[in-house]
Scaffold this active site. Structure first.
Site, short mmCIF file in Angstrom:
data_model
loop_
_atom_site.label_atom_id
_atom_site.label_comp_id
_atom_site.label_asym_id
_atom_site.label_seq_id
_atom_site.Cartn_x
_atom_site.Cartn_y
_atom_site.Cartn_z
N PHE A 154 0.81 -1.22 0.00
CA PHE A 154 0.00 0.00 0.00
C PHE A 154 0.84 1.27 0.00
O PHE A 154 0.37 2.33 -0.40
CB PHE A 154 -0.95 0.01 1.21
CG PHE A 154 -0.31 0.49 2.49
CD1 PHE A 154 -0.20 1.85 2.75
CD2 PHE A 154 0.22 -0.40 3.42
CE1 PHE A 154 0.41 2.30 3.93
CE2 PHE A 154 0.83 0.04 4.58
CZ PHE A 154 0.93 1.40 4.84
N LYS A 178 -1.00 -7.08 -9.28
CA LYS A 178 -1.99 -7.17 -8.19
C LYS A 178 -1.58 -6.11 -7.16
O LYS A 178 -0.73 -6.35 -6.32
CB LYS A 178 -1.96 -8.57 -7.58
CG LYS A 178 -3.23 -9.03 -6.91
CD LYS A 178 -3.73 -8.18 -5.77
CE LYS A 178 -2.97 -8.30 -4.48
NZ LYS A 178 -3.39 -7.31 -3.46
N GLU A 181 -5.00 -3.71 -2.04
CA GLU A 181 -6.43 -3.41 -2.06
C GLU A 181 -6.75 -2.14 -1.27
O GLU A 181 -7.86 -1.63 -1.35
CB GLU A 181 -7.24 -4.61 -1.54
CG GLU A 181 -6.93 -5.05 -0.11
CD GLU A 181 -5.75 -6.01 0.00
OE1 GLU A 181 -4.71 -5.79 -0.65
OE2 GLU A 181 -5.85 -6.98 0.79
N SER A 231 5.28 -6.84 3.53
CA SER A 231 5.82 -7.13 4.85
C SER A 231 6.61 -8.44 4.83
O SER A 231 6.40 -9.30 3.96
CB SER A 231 4.67 -7.21 5.85
OG SER A 231 3.78 -8.23 5.44
N CYS A 286 9.44 2.03 3.53
CA CYS A 286 10.34 0.94 3.92
C CYS A 286 11.75 1.45 4.13
O CYS A 286 12.59 0.73 4.66
CB CYS A 286 10.34 -0.16 2.88
SG CYS A 286 10.98 0.42 1.32
N GLU A 386 8.92 -3.77 13.20
CA GLU A 386 8.74 -2.67 12.24
C GLU A 386 7.43 -1.97 12.60
O GLU A 386 6.36 -2.59 12.55
CB GLU A 386 8.65 -3.23 10.81
CG GLU A 386 8.42 -2.14 9.78
CD GLU A 386 8.24 -2.66 8.36
OE1 GLU A 386 7.58 -3.70 8.17
OE2 GLU A 386 8.77 -2.02 7.44
P1 NAD Z 1 1.49 -6.48 3.09
O1 NAD Z 1 2.52 -7.54 3.20
O2 NAD Z 1 0.36 -6.49 4.04
O3 NAD Z 1 0.80 -6.51 1.62
C1 NAD Z 1 1.58 -6.54 0.46
C2 NAD Z 1 0.80 -7.26 -0.63
O4 NAD Z 1 0.53 -8.60 -0.22
C3 NAD Z 1 -0.56 -6.62 -0.92
O5 NAD Z 1 -0.78 -6.63 -2.31
C4 NAD Z 1 -1.54 -7.53 -0.19
O6 NAD Z 1 -2.80 -7.60 -0.82
C5 NAD Z 1 -0.85 -8.87 -0.23
N1 NAD Z 1 -1.17 -9.70 0.95
C6 NAD Z 1 -1.47 -9.26 2.20
N2 NAD Z 1 -1.68 -10.30 3.02
C7 NAD Z 1 -1.51 -11.42 2.28
C8 NAD Z 1 -1.56 -12.81 2.57
N3 NAD Z 1 -1.87 -13.27 3.79
N4 NAD Z 1 -1.31 -13.67 1.59
C9 NAD Z 1 -1.01 -13.26 0.35
N5 NAD Z 1 -0.92 -11.93 0.01
C10 NAD Z 1 -1.17 -11.03 0.96
O7 NAD Z 1 2.26 -5.09 3.12
P2 NAD Z 1 1.64 -3.63 3.19
O8 NAD Z 1 1.11 -3.40 4.55
O9 NAD Z 1 0.77 -3.38 2.02
O10 NAD Z 1 2.96 -2.74 2.96
C11 NAD Z 1 3.83 -2.37 3.98
C12 NAD Z 1 4.99 -3.33 4.10
O11 NAD Z 1 5.71 -3.38 2.87
C13 NAD Z 1 6.00 -2.89 5.14
O12 NAD Z 1 6.43 -4.03 5.84
C14 NAD Z 1 7.12 -2.30 4.32
O13 NAD Z 1 8.39 -2.32 4.94
C15 NAD Z 1 7.10 -3.19 3.14
N6 NAD Z 1 7.76 -2.56 2.00
C16 NAD Z 1 8.99 -3.01 1.68
C17 NAD Z 1 9.67 -2.42 0.64
C18 NAD Z 1 11.02 -2.89 0.24
O14 NAD Z 1 11.48 -2.50 -0.81
N7 NAD Z 1 11.70 -3.73 1.01
C19 NAD Z 1 9.08 -1.36 -0.07
C20 NAD Z 1 7.80 -0.94 0.29
C21 NAD Z 1 7.15 -1.55 1.34
#
Ligand code: NAD
Length: 500
Positions: A154, A178, A181, A231, A286, A386
């Site tokens: 997000f 994808k 959401e 994450s 991040c 985090e």
């Molecule tokens: P998230 O892991 O909740 O979601 C990321 C994606 O995974 C979304 O598209 C979501 O729909 C999907 N998703 C969520 N739960 C899922 C599940 N149980 N099974 C399969 N898919 C699932 O992350 P977020 O809250 O959207 O974003 C923030 C996180 O992203 C933070 O931890 C941040 O550090 C990380 N991030 C990392 C980088 C990097 O380059 N290392 C860059 C941006 C964000």
């Protein structure tokens, strides 16, 4: 519960908006207003299949389109995006909450990757060796993979997809994206713009959804690779499942970034940097700095300078010229705020408490003001986890060595920074620190597009970083061709390897 009278964000499949028949939707909030303003469709299996089938059908023609024509389309996309980035910034602010200037900054960093992608003919050209044996030549090509899946978080709804799809498409692949959401509309806007730039239908598809859509892409035999950012627990899941299913996978996870401040640093400039890196985008980056490691005796002075600056920050609706907006959802805001209690219970001092701040915006927005914690015990969950919000922790150490050990002992290795005027110390830090992206007096060292983005340890699974040369390597596979044009001198039987 979703409100059915709100506009519905639909999939974008085969070059147009696809009317979803899925029974499931999710609300999309305007975080500064604190209310749902749209719903987004959540894909079912039939829609996953339709998006992948659209990308698969478009692949052969797109792969075979001349390099010149592909390049012209990417140039046109770059021009349109640059002209109309203001529209995209407004969408970002309305669904993510980040202030407009920061939304524009996000788009600019994504544009850099589009600009890199325009140079793809040079980057993915192969090699040629003449006469490796008499009359025998060897050369290599870099071919696209086919249908590639991209799953994004997000916090950067435009930039993170742009880390991947411009390079994937330039290299001749077709894409199913994808997005999160929580803020889904930017992905549709980008895909529509690419269509306007001349991209053939089906090359870039957007599939909205949750775990069902993600698992569908991970299981689908036509999807050749997965690029994931999110994450750490989900990144690990994605990495393992995609690899088990025989897919190429890059999975970037979470972070806990430290900024080491040596006693000789310019503390005013350091305090500015800590504010920008700690509270920009409400800490939902991040590469945000979440821990300032102060080598004594600087901690008290640094806290005084940071606190002064925090009192000048204007918090409010990102459309109103504020410095910092709301958090993305109420649930996330509450989770971030709970870490303030955890830190206090574990013995930290809450120097500035962002709960209950006055804002320039609607009362129901998902607000949490900038928060500063001092002397956070390194055993506290507030230090270890985090937090992903506007909570900056100070940890006091007695020496450079103690600071480096603290950083290296952490589970993550995404970004870090050192603030010092001592070139020798900075050089030593760069060598000794076990982190993928390092800033020397630069608090958020996100590499430019022609380098690659990625950390170490729990911040990445696998060795494939995003964009740069890593990006082109990820989205292509090399063929090595050995060629001989037969003439009578090549006759005869010889079961050994050719020797000359
Ligand atoms: P998230 O892991 O909740 O979601 C990321 C994606 O995974 C979304 O598209 C979501 O729909 C999907 N998703 C969520 N739960 C899922 C599940 N149980 N099974 C399969 N898919 C699932 O992350 P977020 O809250 O959207 O974003 C923030 C996180 O992203 C933070 O931890 C941040 O550090 C990380 N991030 C990392 C980088 C990097 O380059 N290392 C860059 C941006 C964000």
């Amino acid at each position: 519960m979703t409100n059915d009278s709100l506009p519905l964000v639909q999939h974008y499949i085969g070059g147009s908006t696809a009317q979803s028949a899925s029974a499931r939707t999710a609300p999309v909030y305007d975080p500064a207003l604190g209310k749902a303003t749209k719903n987004v469709v959540l894909a079912d299996q039939a829609e996953i299949d339709a998006a992948v089938a659209s990308a698969a059908a478009a692949f052969p023609k797109w792969r075979d389109l001349s390099i010149t024509k592909r390049q012209q389309i990417i140039f046109r996309f770059r021009e349109l995006l640059n002209e109309r980035k203001g529209e995209l910034a407004e969408i970002l602010t309305s669904e993510h909450g980040k202030v407009l200037s920061d939304a524009l900054g996000e788009i600019t960093r994504g544009l850099e990757v589009v600009e890199l992608a325009t140079g793809f003919p040079h980057i993915i050209k192969g090699e040629y060796s003449e006469n490796v044996s008499t009359g025998v030549d060897v050369y290599s090509t870099k071919s696209p993979l086919g249908v590639v899946g991209i799953i994004s978080p997000f916090n950067f709804p435009a930039m993170v997809p742009m880390w991947f799809f411009p390079i994937a498409i330039a290299a001749g692949n077709t894409v199913v994206l994808k997005p999160s959401e929580k803020d889904p509309s930017s992905a549709n806007w980008l895909a529509e713009l690419f269509t306007e730039a001349g991209l053939p239908d089906g090359v870039f598809n957007v599939l909205h959804g949750d775990k069902v859509a993600v698992d569908g892409l991970l299981e689908h035999p036509e999807v050749k690779s997965i690029s994931f950012v999110g994450s750490t627990p989900i990144a690990q899941y994605i990495y393992e499942k995609a690899a088990k299913n025989g897919k190429r996978v890059q999975a970037l996870g979470g972070a806990k970034n430290h900024m080491l401040v040596l006693p000789d640093a310019d503390l005013n400039l350091t305090a500015d940097a800590a504010i920008n890196a700690g509270f920009g985008s409400a800490g939902e980056r991040c590469m945000a700095i979440s821990v300032v490691v102060a080598v004594e005796p600087v901690a008290d002075k640094l806290i005084e300078l940071i606190t002064q600056r925090m009192s000048t920050l204007k918090i409010g609706d990102g459309r109103r010229n504020c410095d910092m907006g709301p958090l993305v959802t109420e649930q996330h805001r509450d989770k971030v705020a709970s870490y303030i209690d955890i830190a206090a219970e574990d013995g930290a001092t809450v120097v500035v408490d962002g709960r209950g701040i006055e804002v320039d915006g609607a009362a129901d927005g998902f607000w949490l003001g900038p928060t500063l914690l001092d002397a956070v015990p390194t055993t506290s969950k507030a230090y270890i986890d985090e937090i992903f919000g506007p909570v900056l922790s100070i940890v006091r150490v007695q020496s450079y060595e103690e600071g480096v050990k603290l950083i290296n002992d952490g589970a993550y290795g995404n970004g870090t920074a050192i603030f010092t005027n001592d070139g020798g110390a900075a050089r030593r830090f760069q060598n000794e620190i076990e982190v993928g992206m390092i800033g020397i007096n630069v608090p958020i060292p996100v590499p430019v597009a022609y380098y690659s983005f990625g950390g170490f340890k729990d911040s990445i699974f696998g060795s494939n970083k995003a964009y740069g040369i890593h990006g082109f390597d990820f989205f292509t596979r090399e063929k090595a061709i050995t060629s001989r044009w037969l003439d009578p001198s090549h006759g005869g039987i010889n079961l050994g390897f050719p020797q000359n």
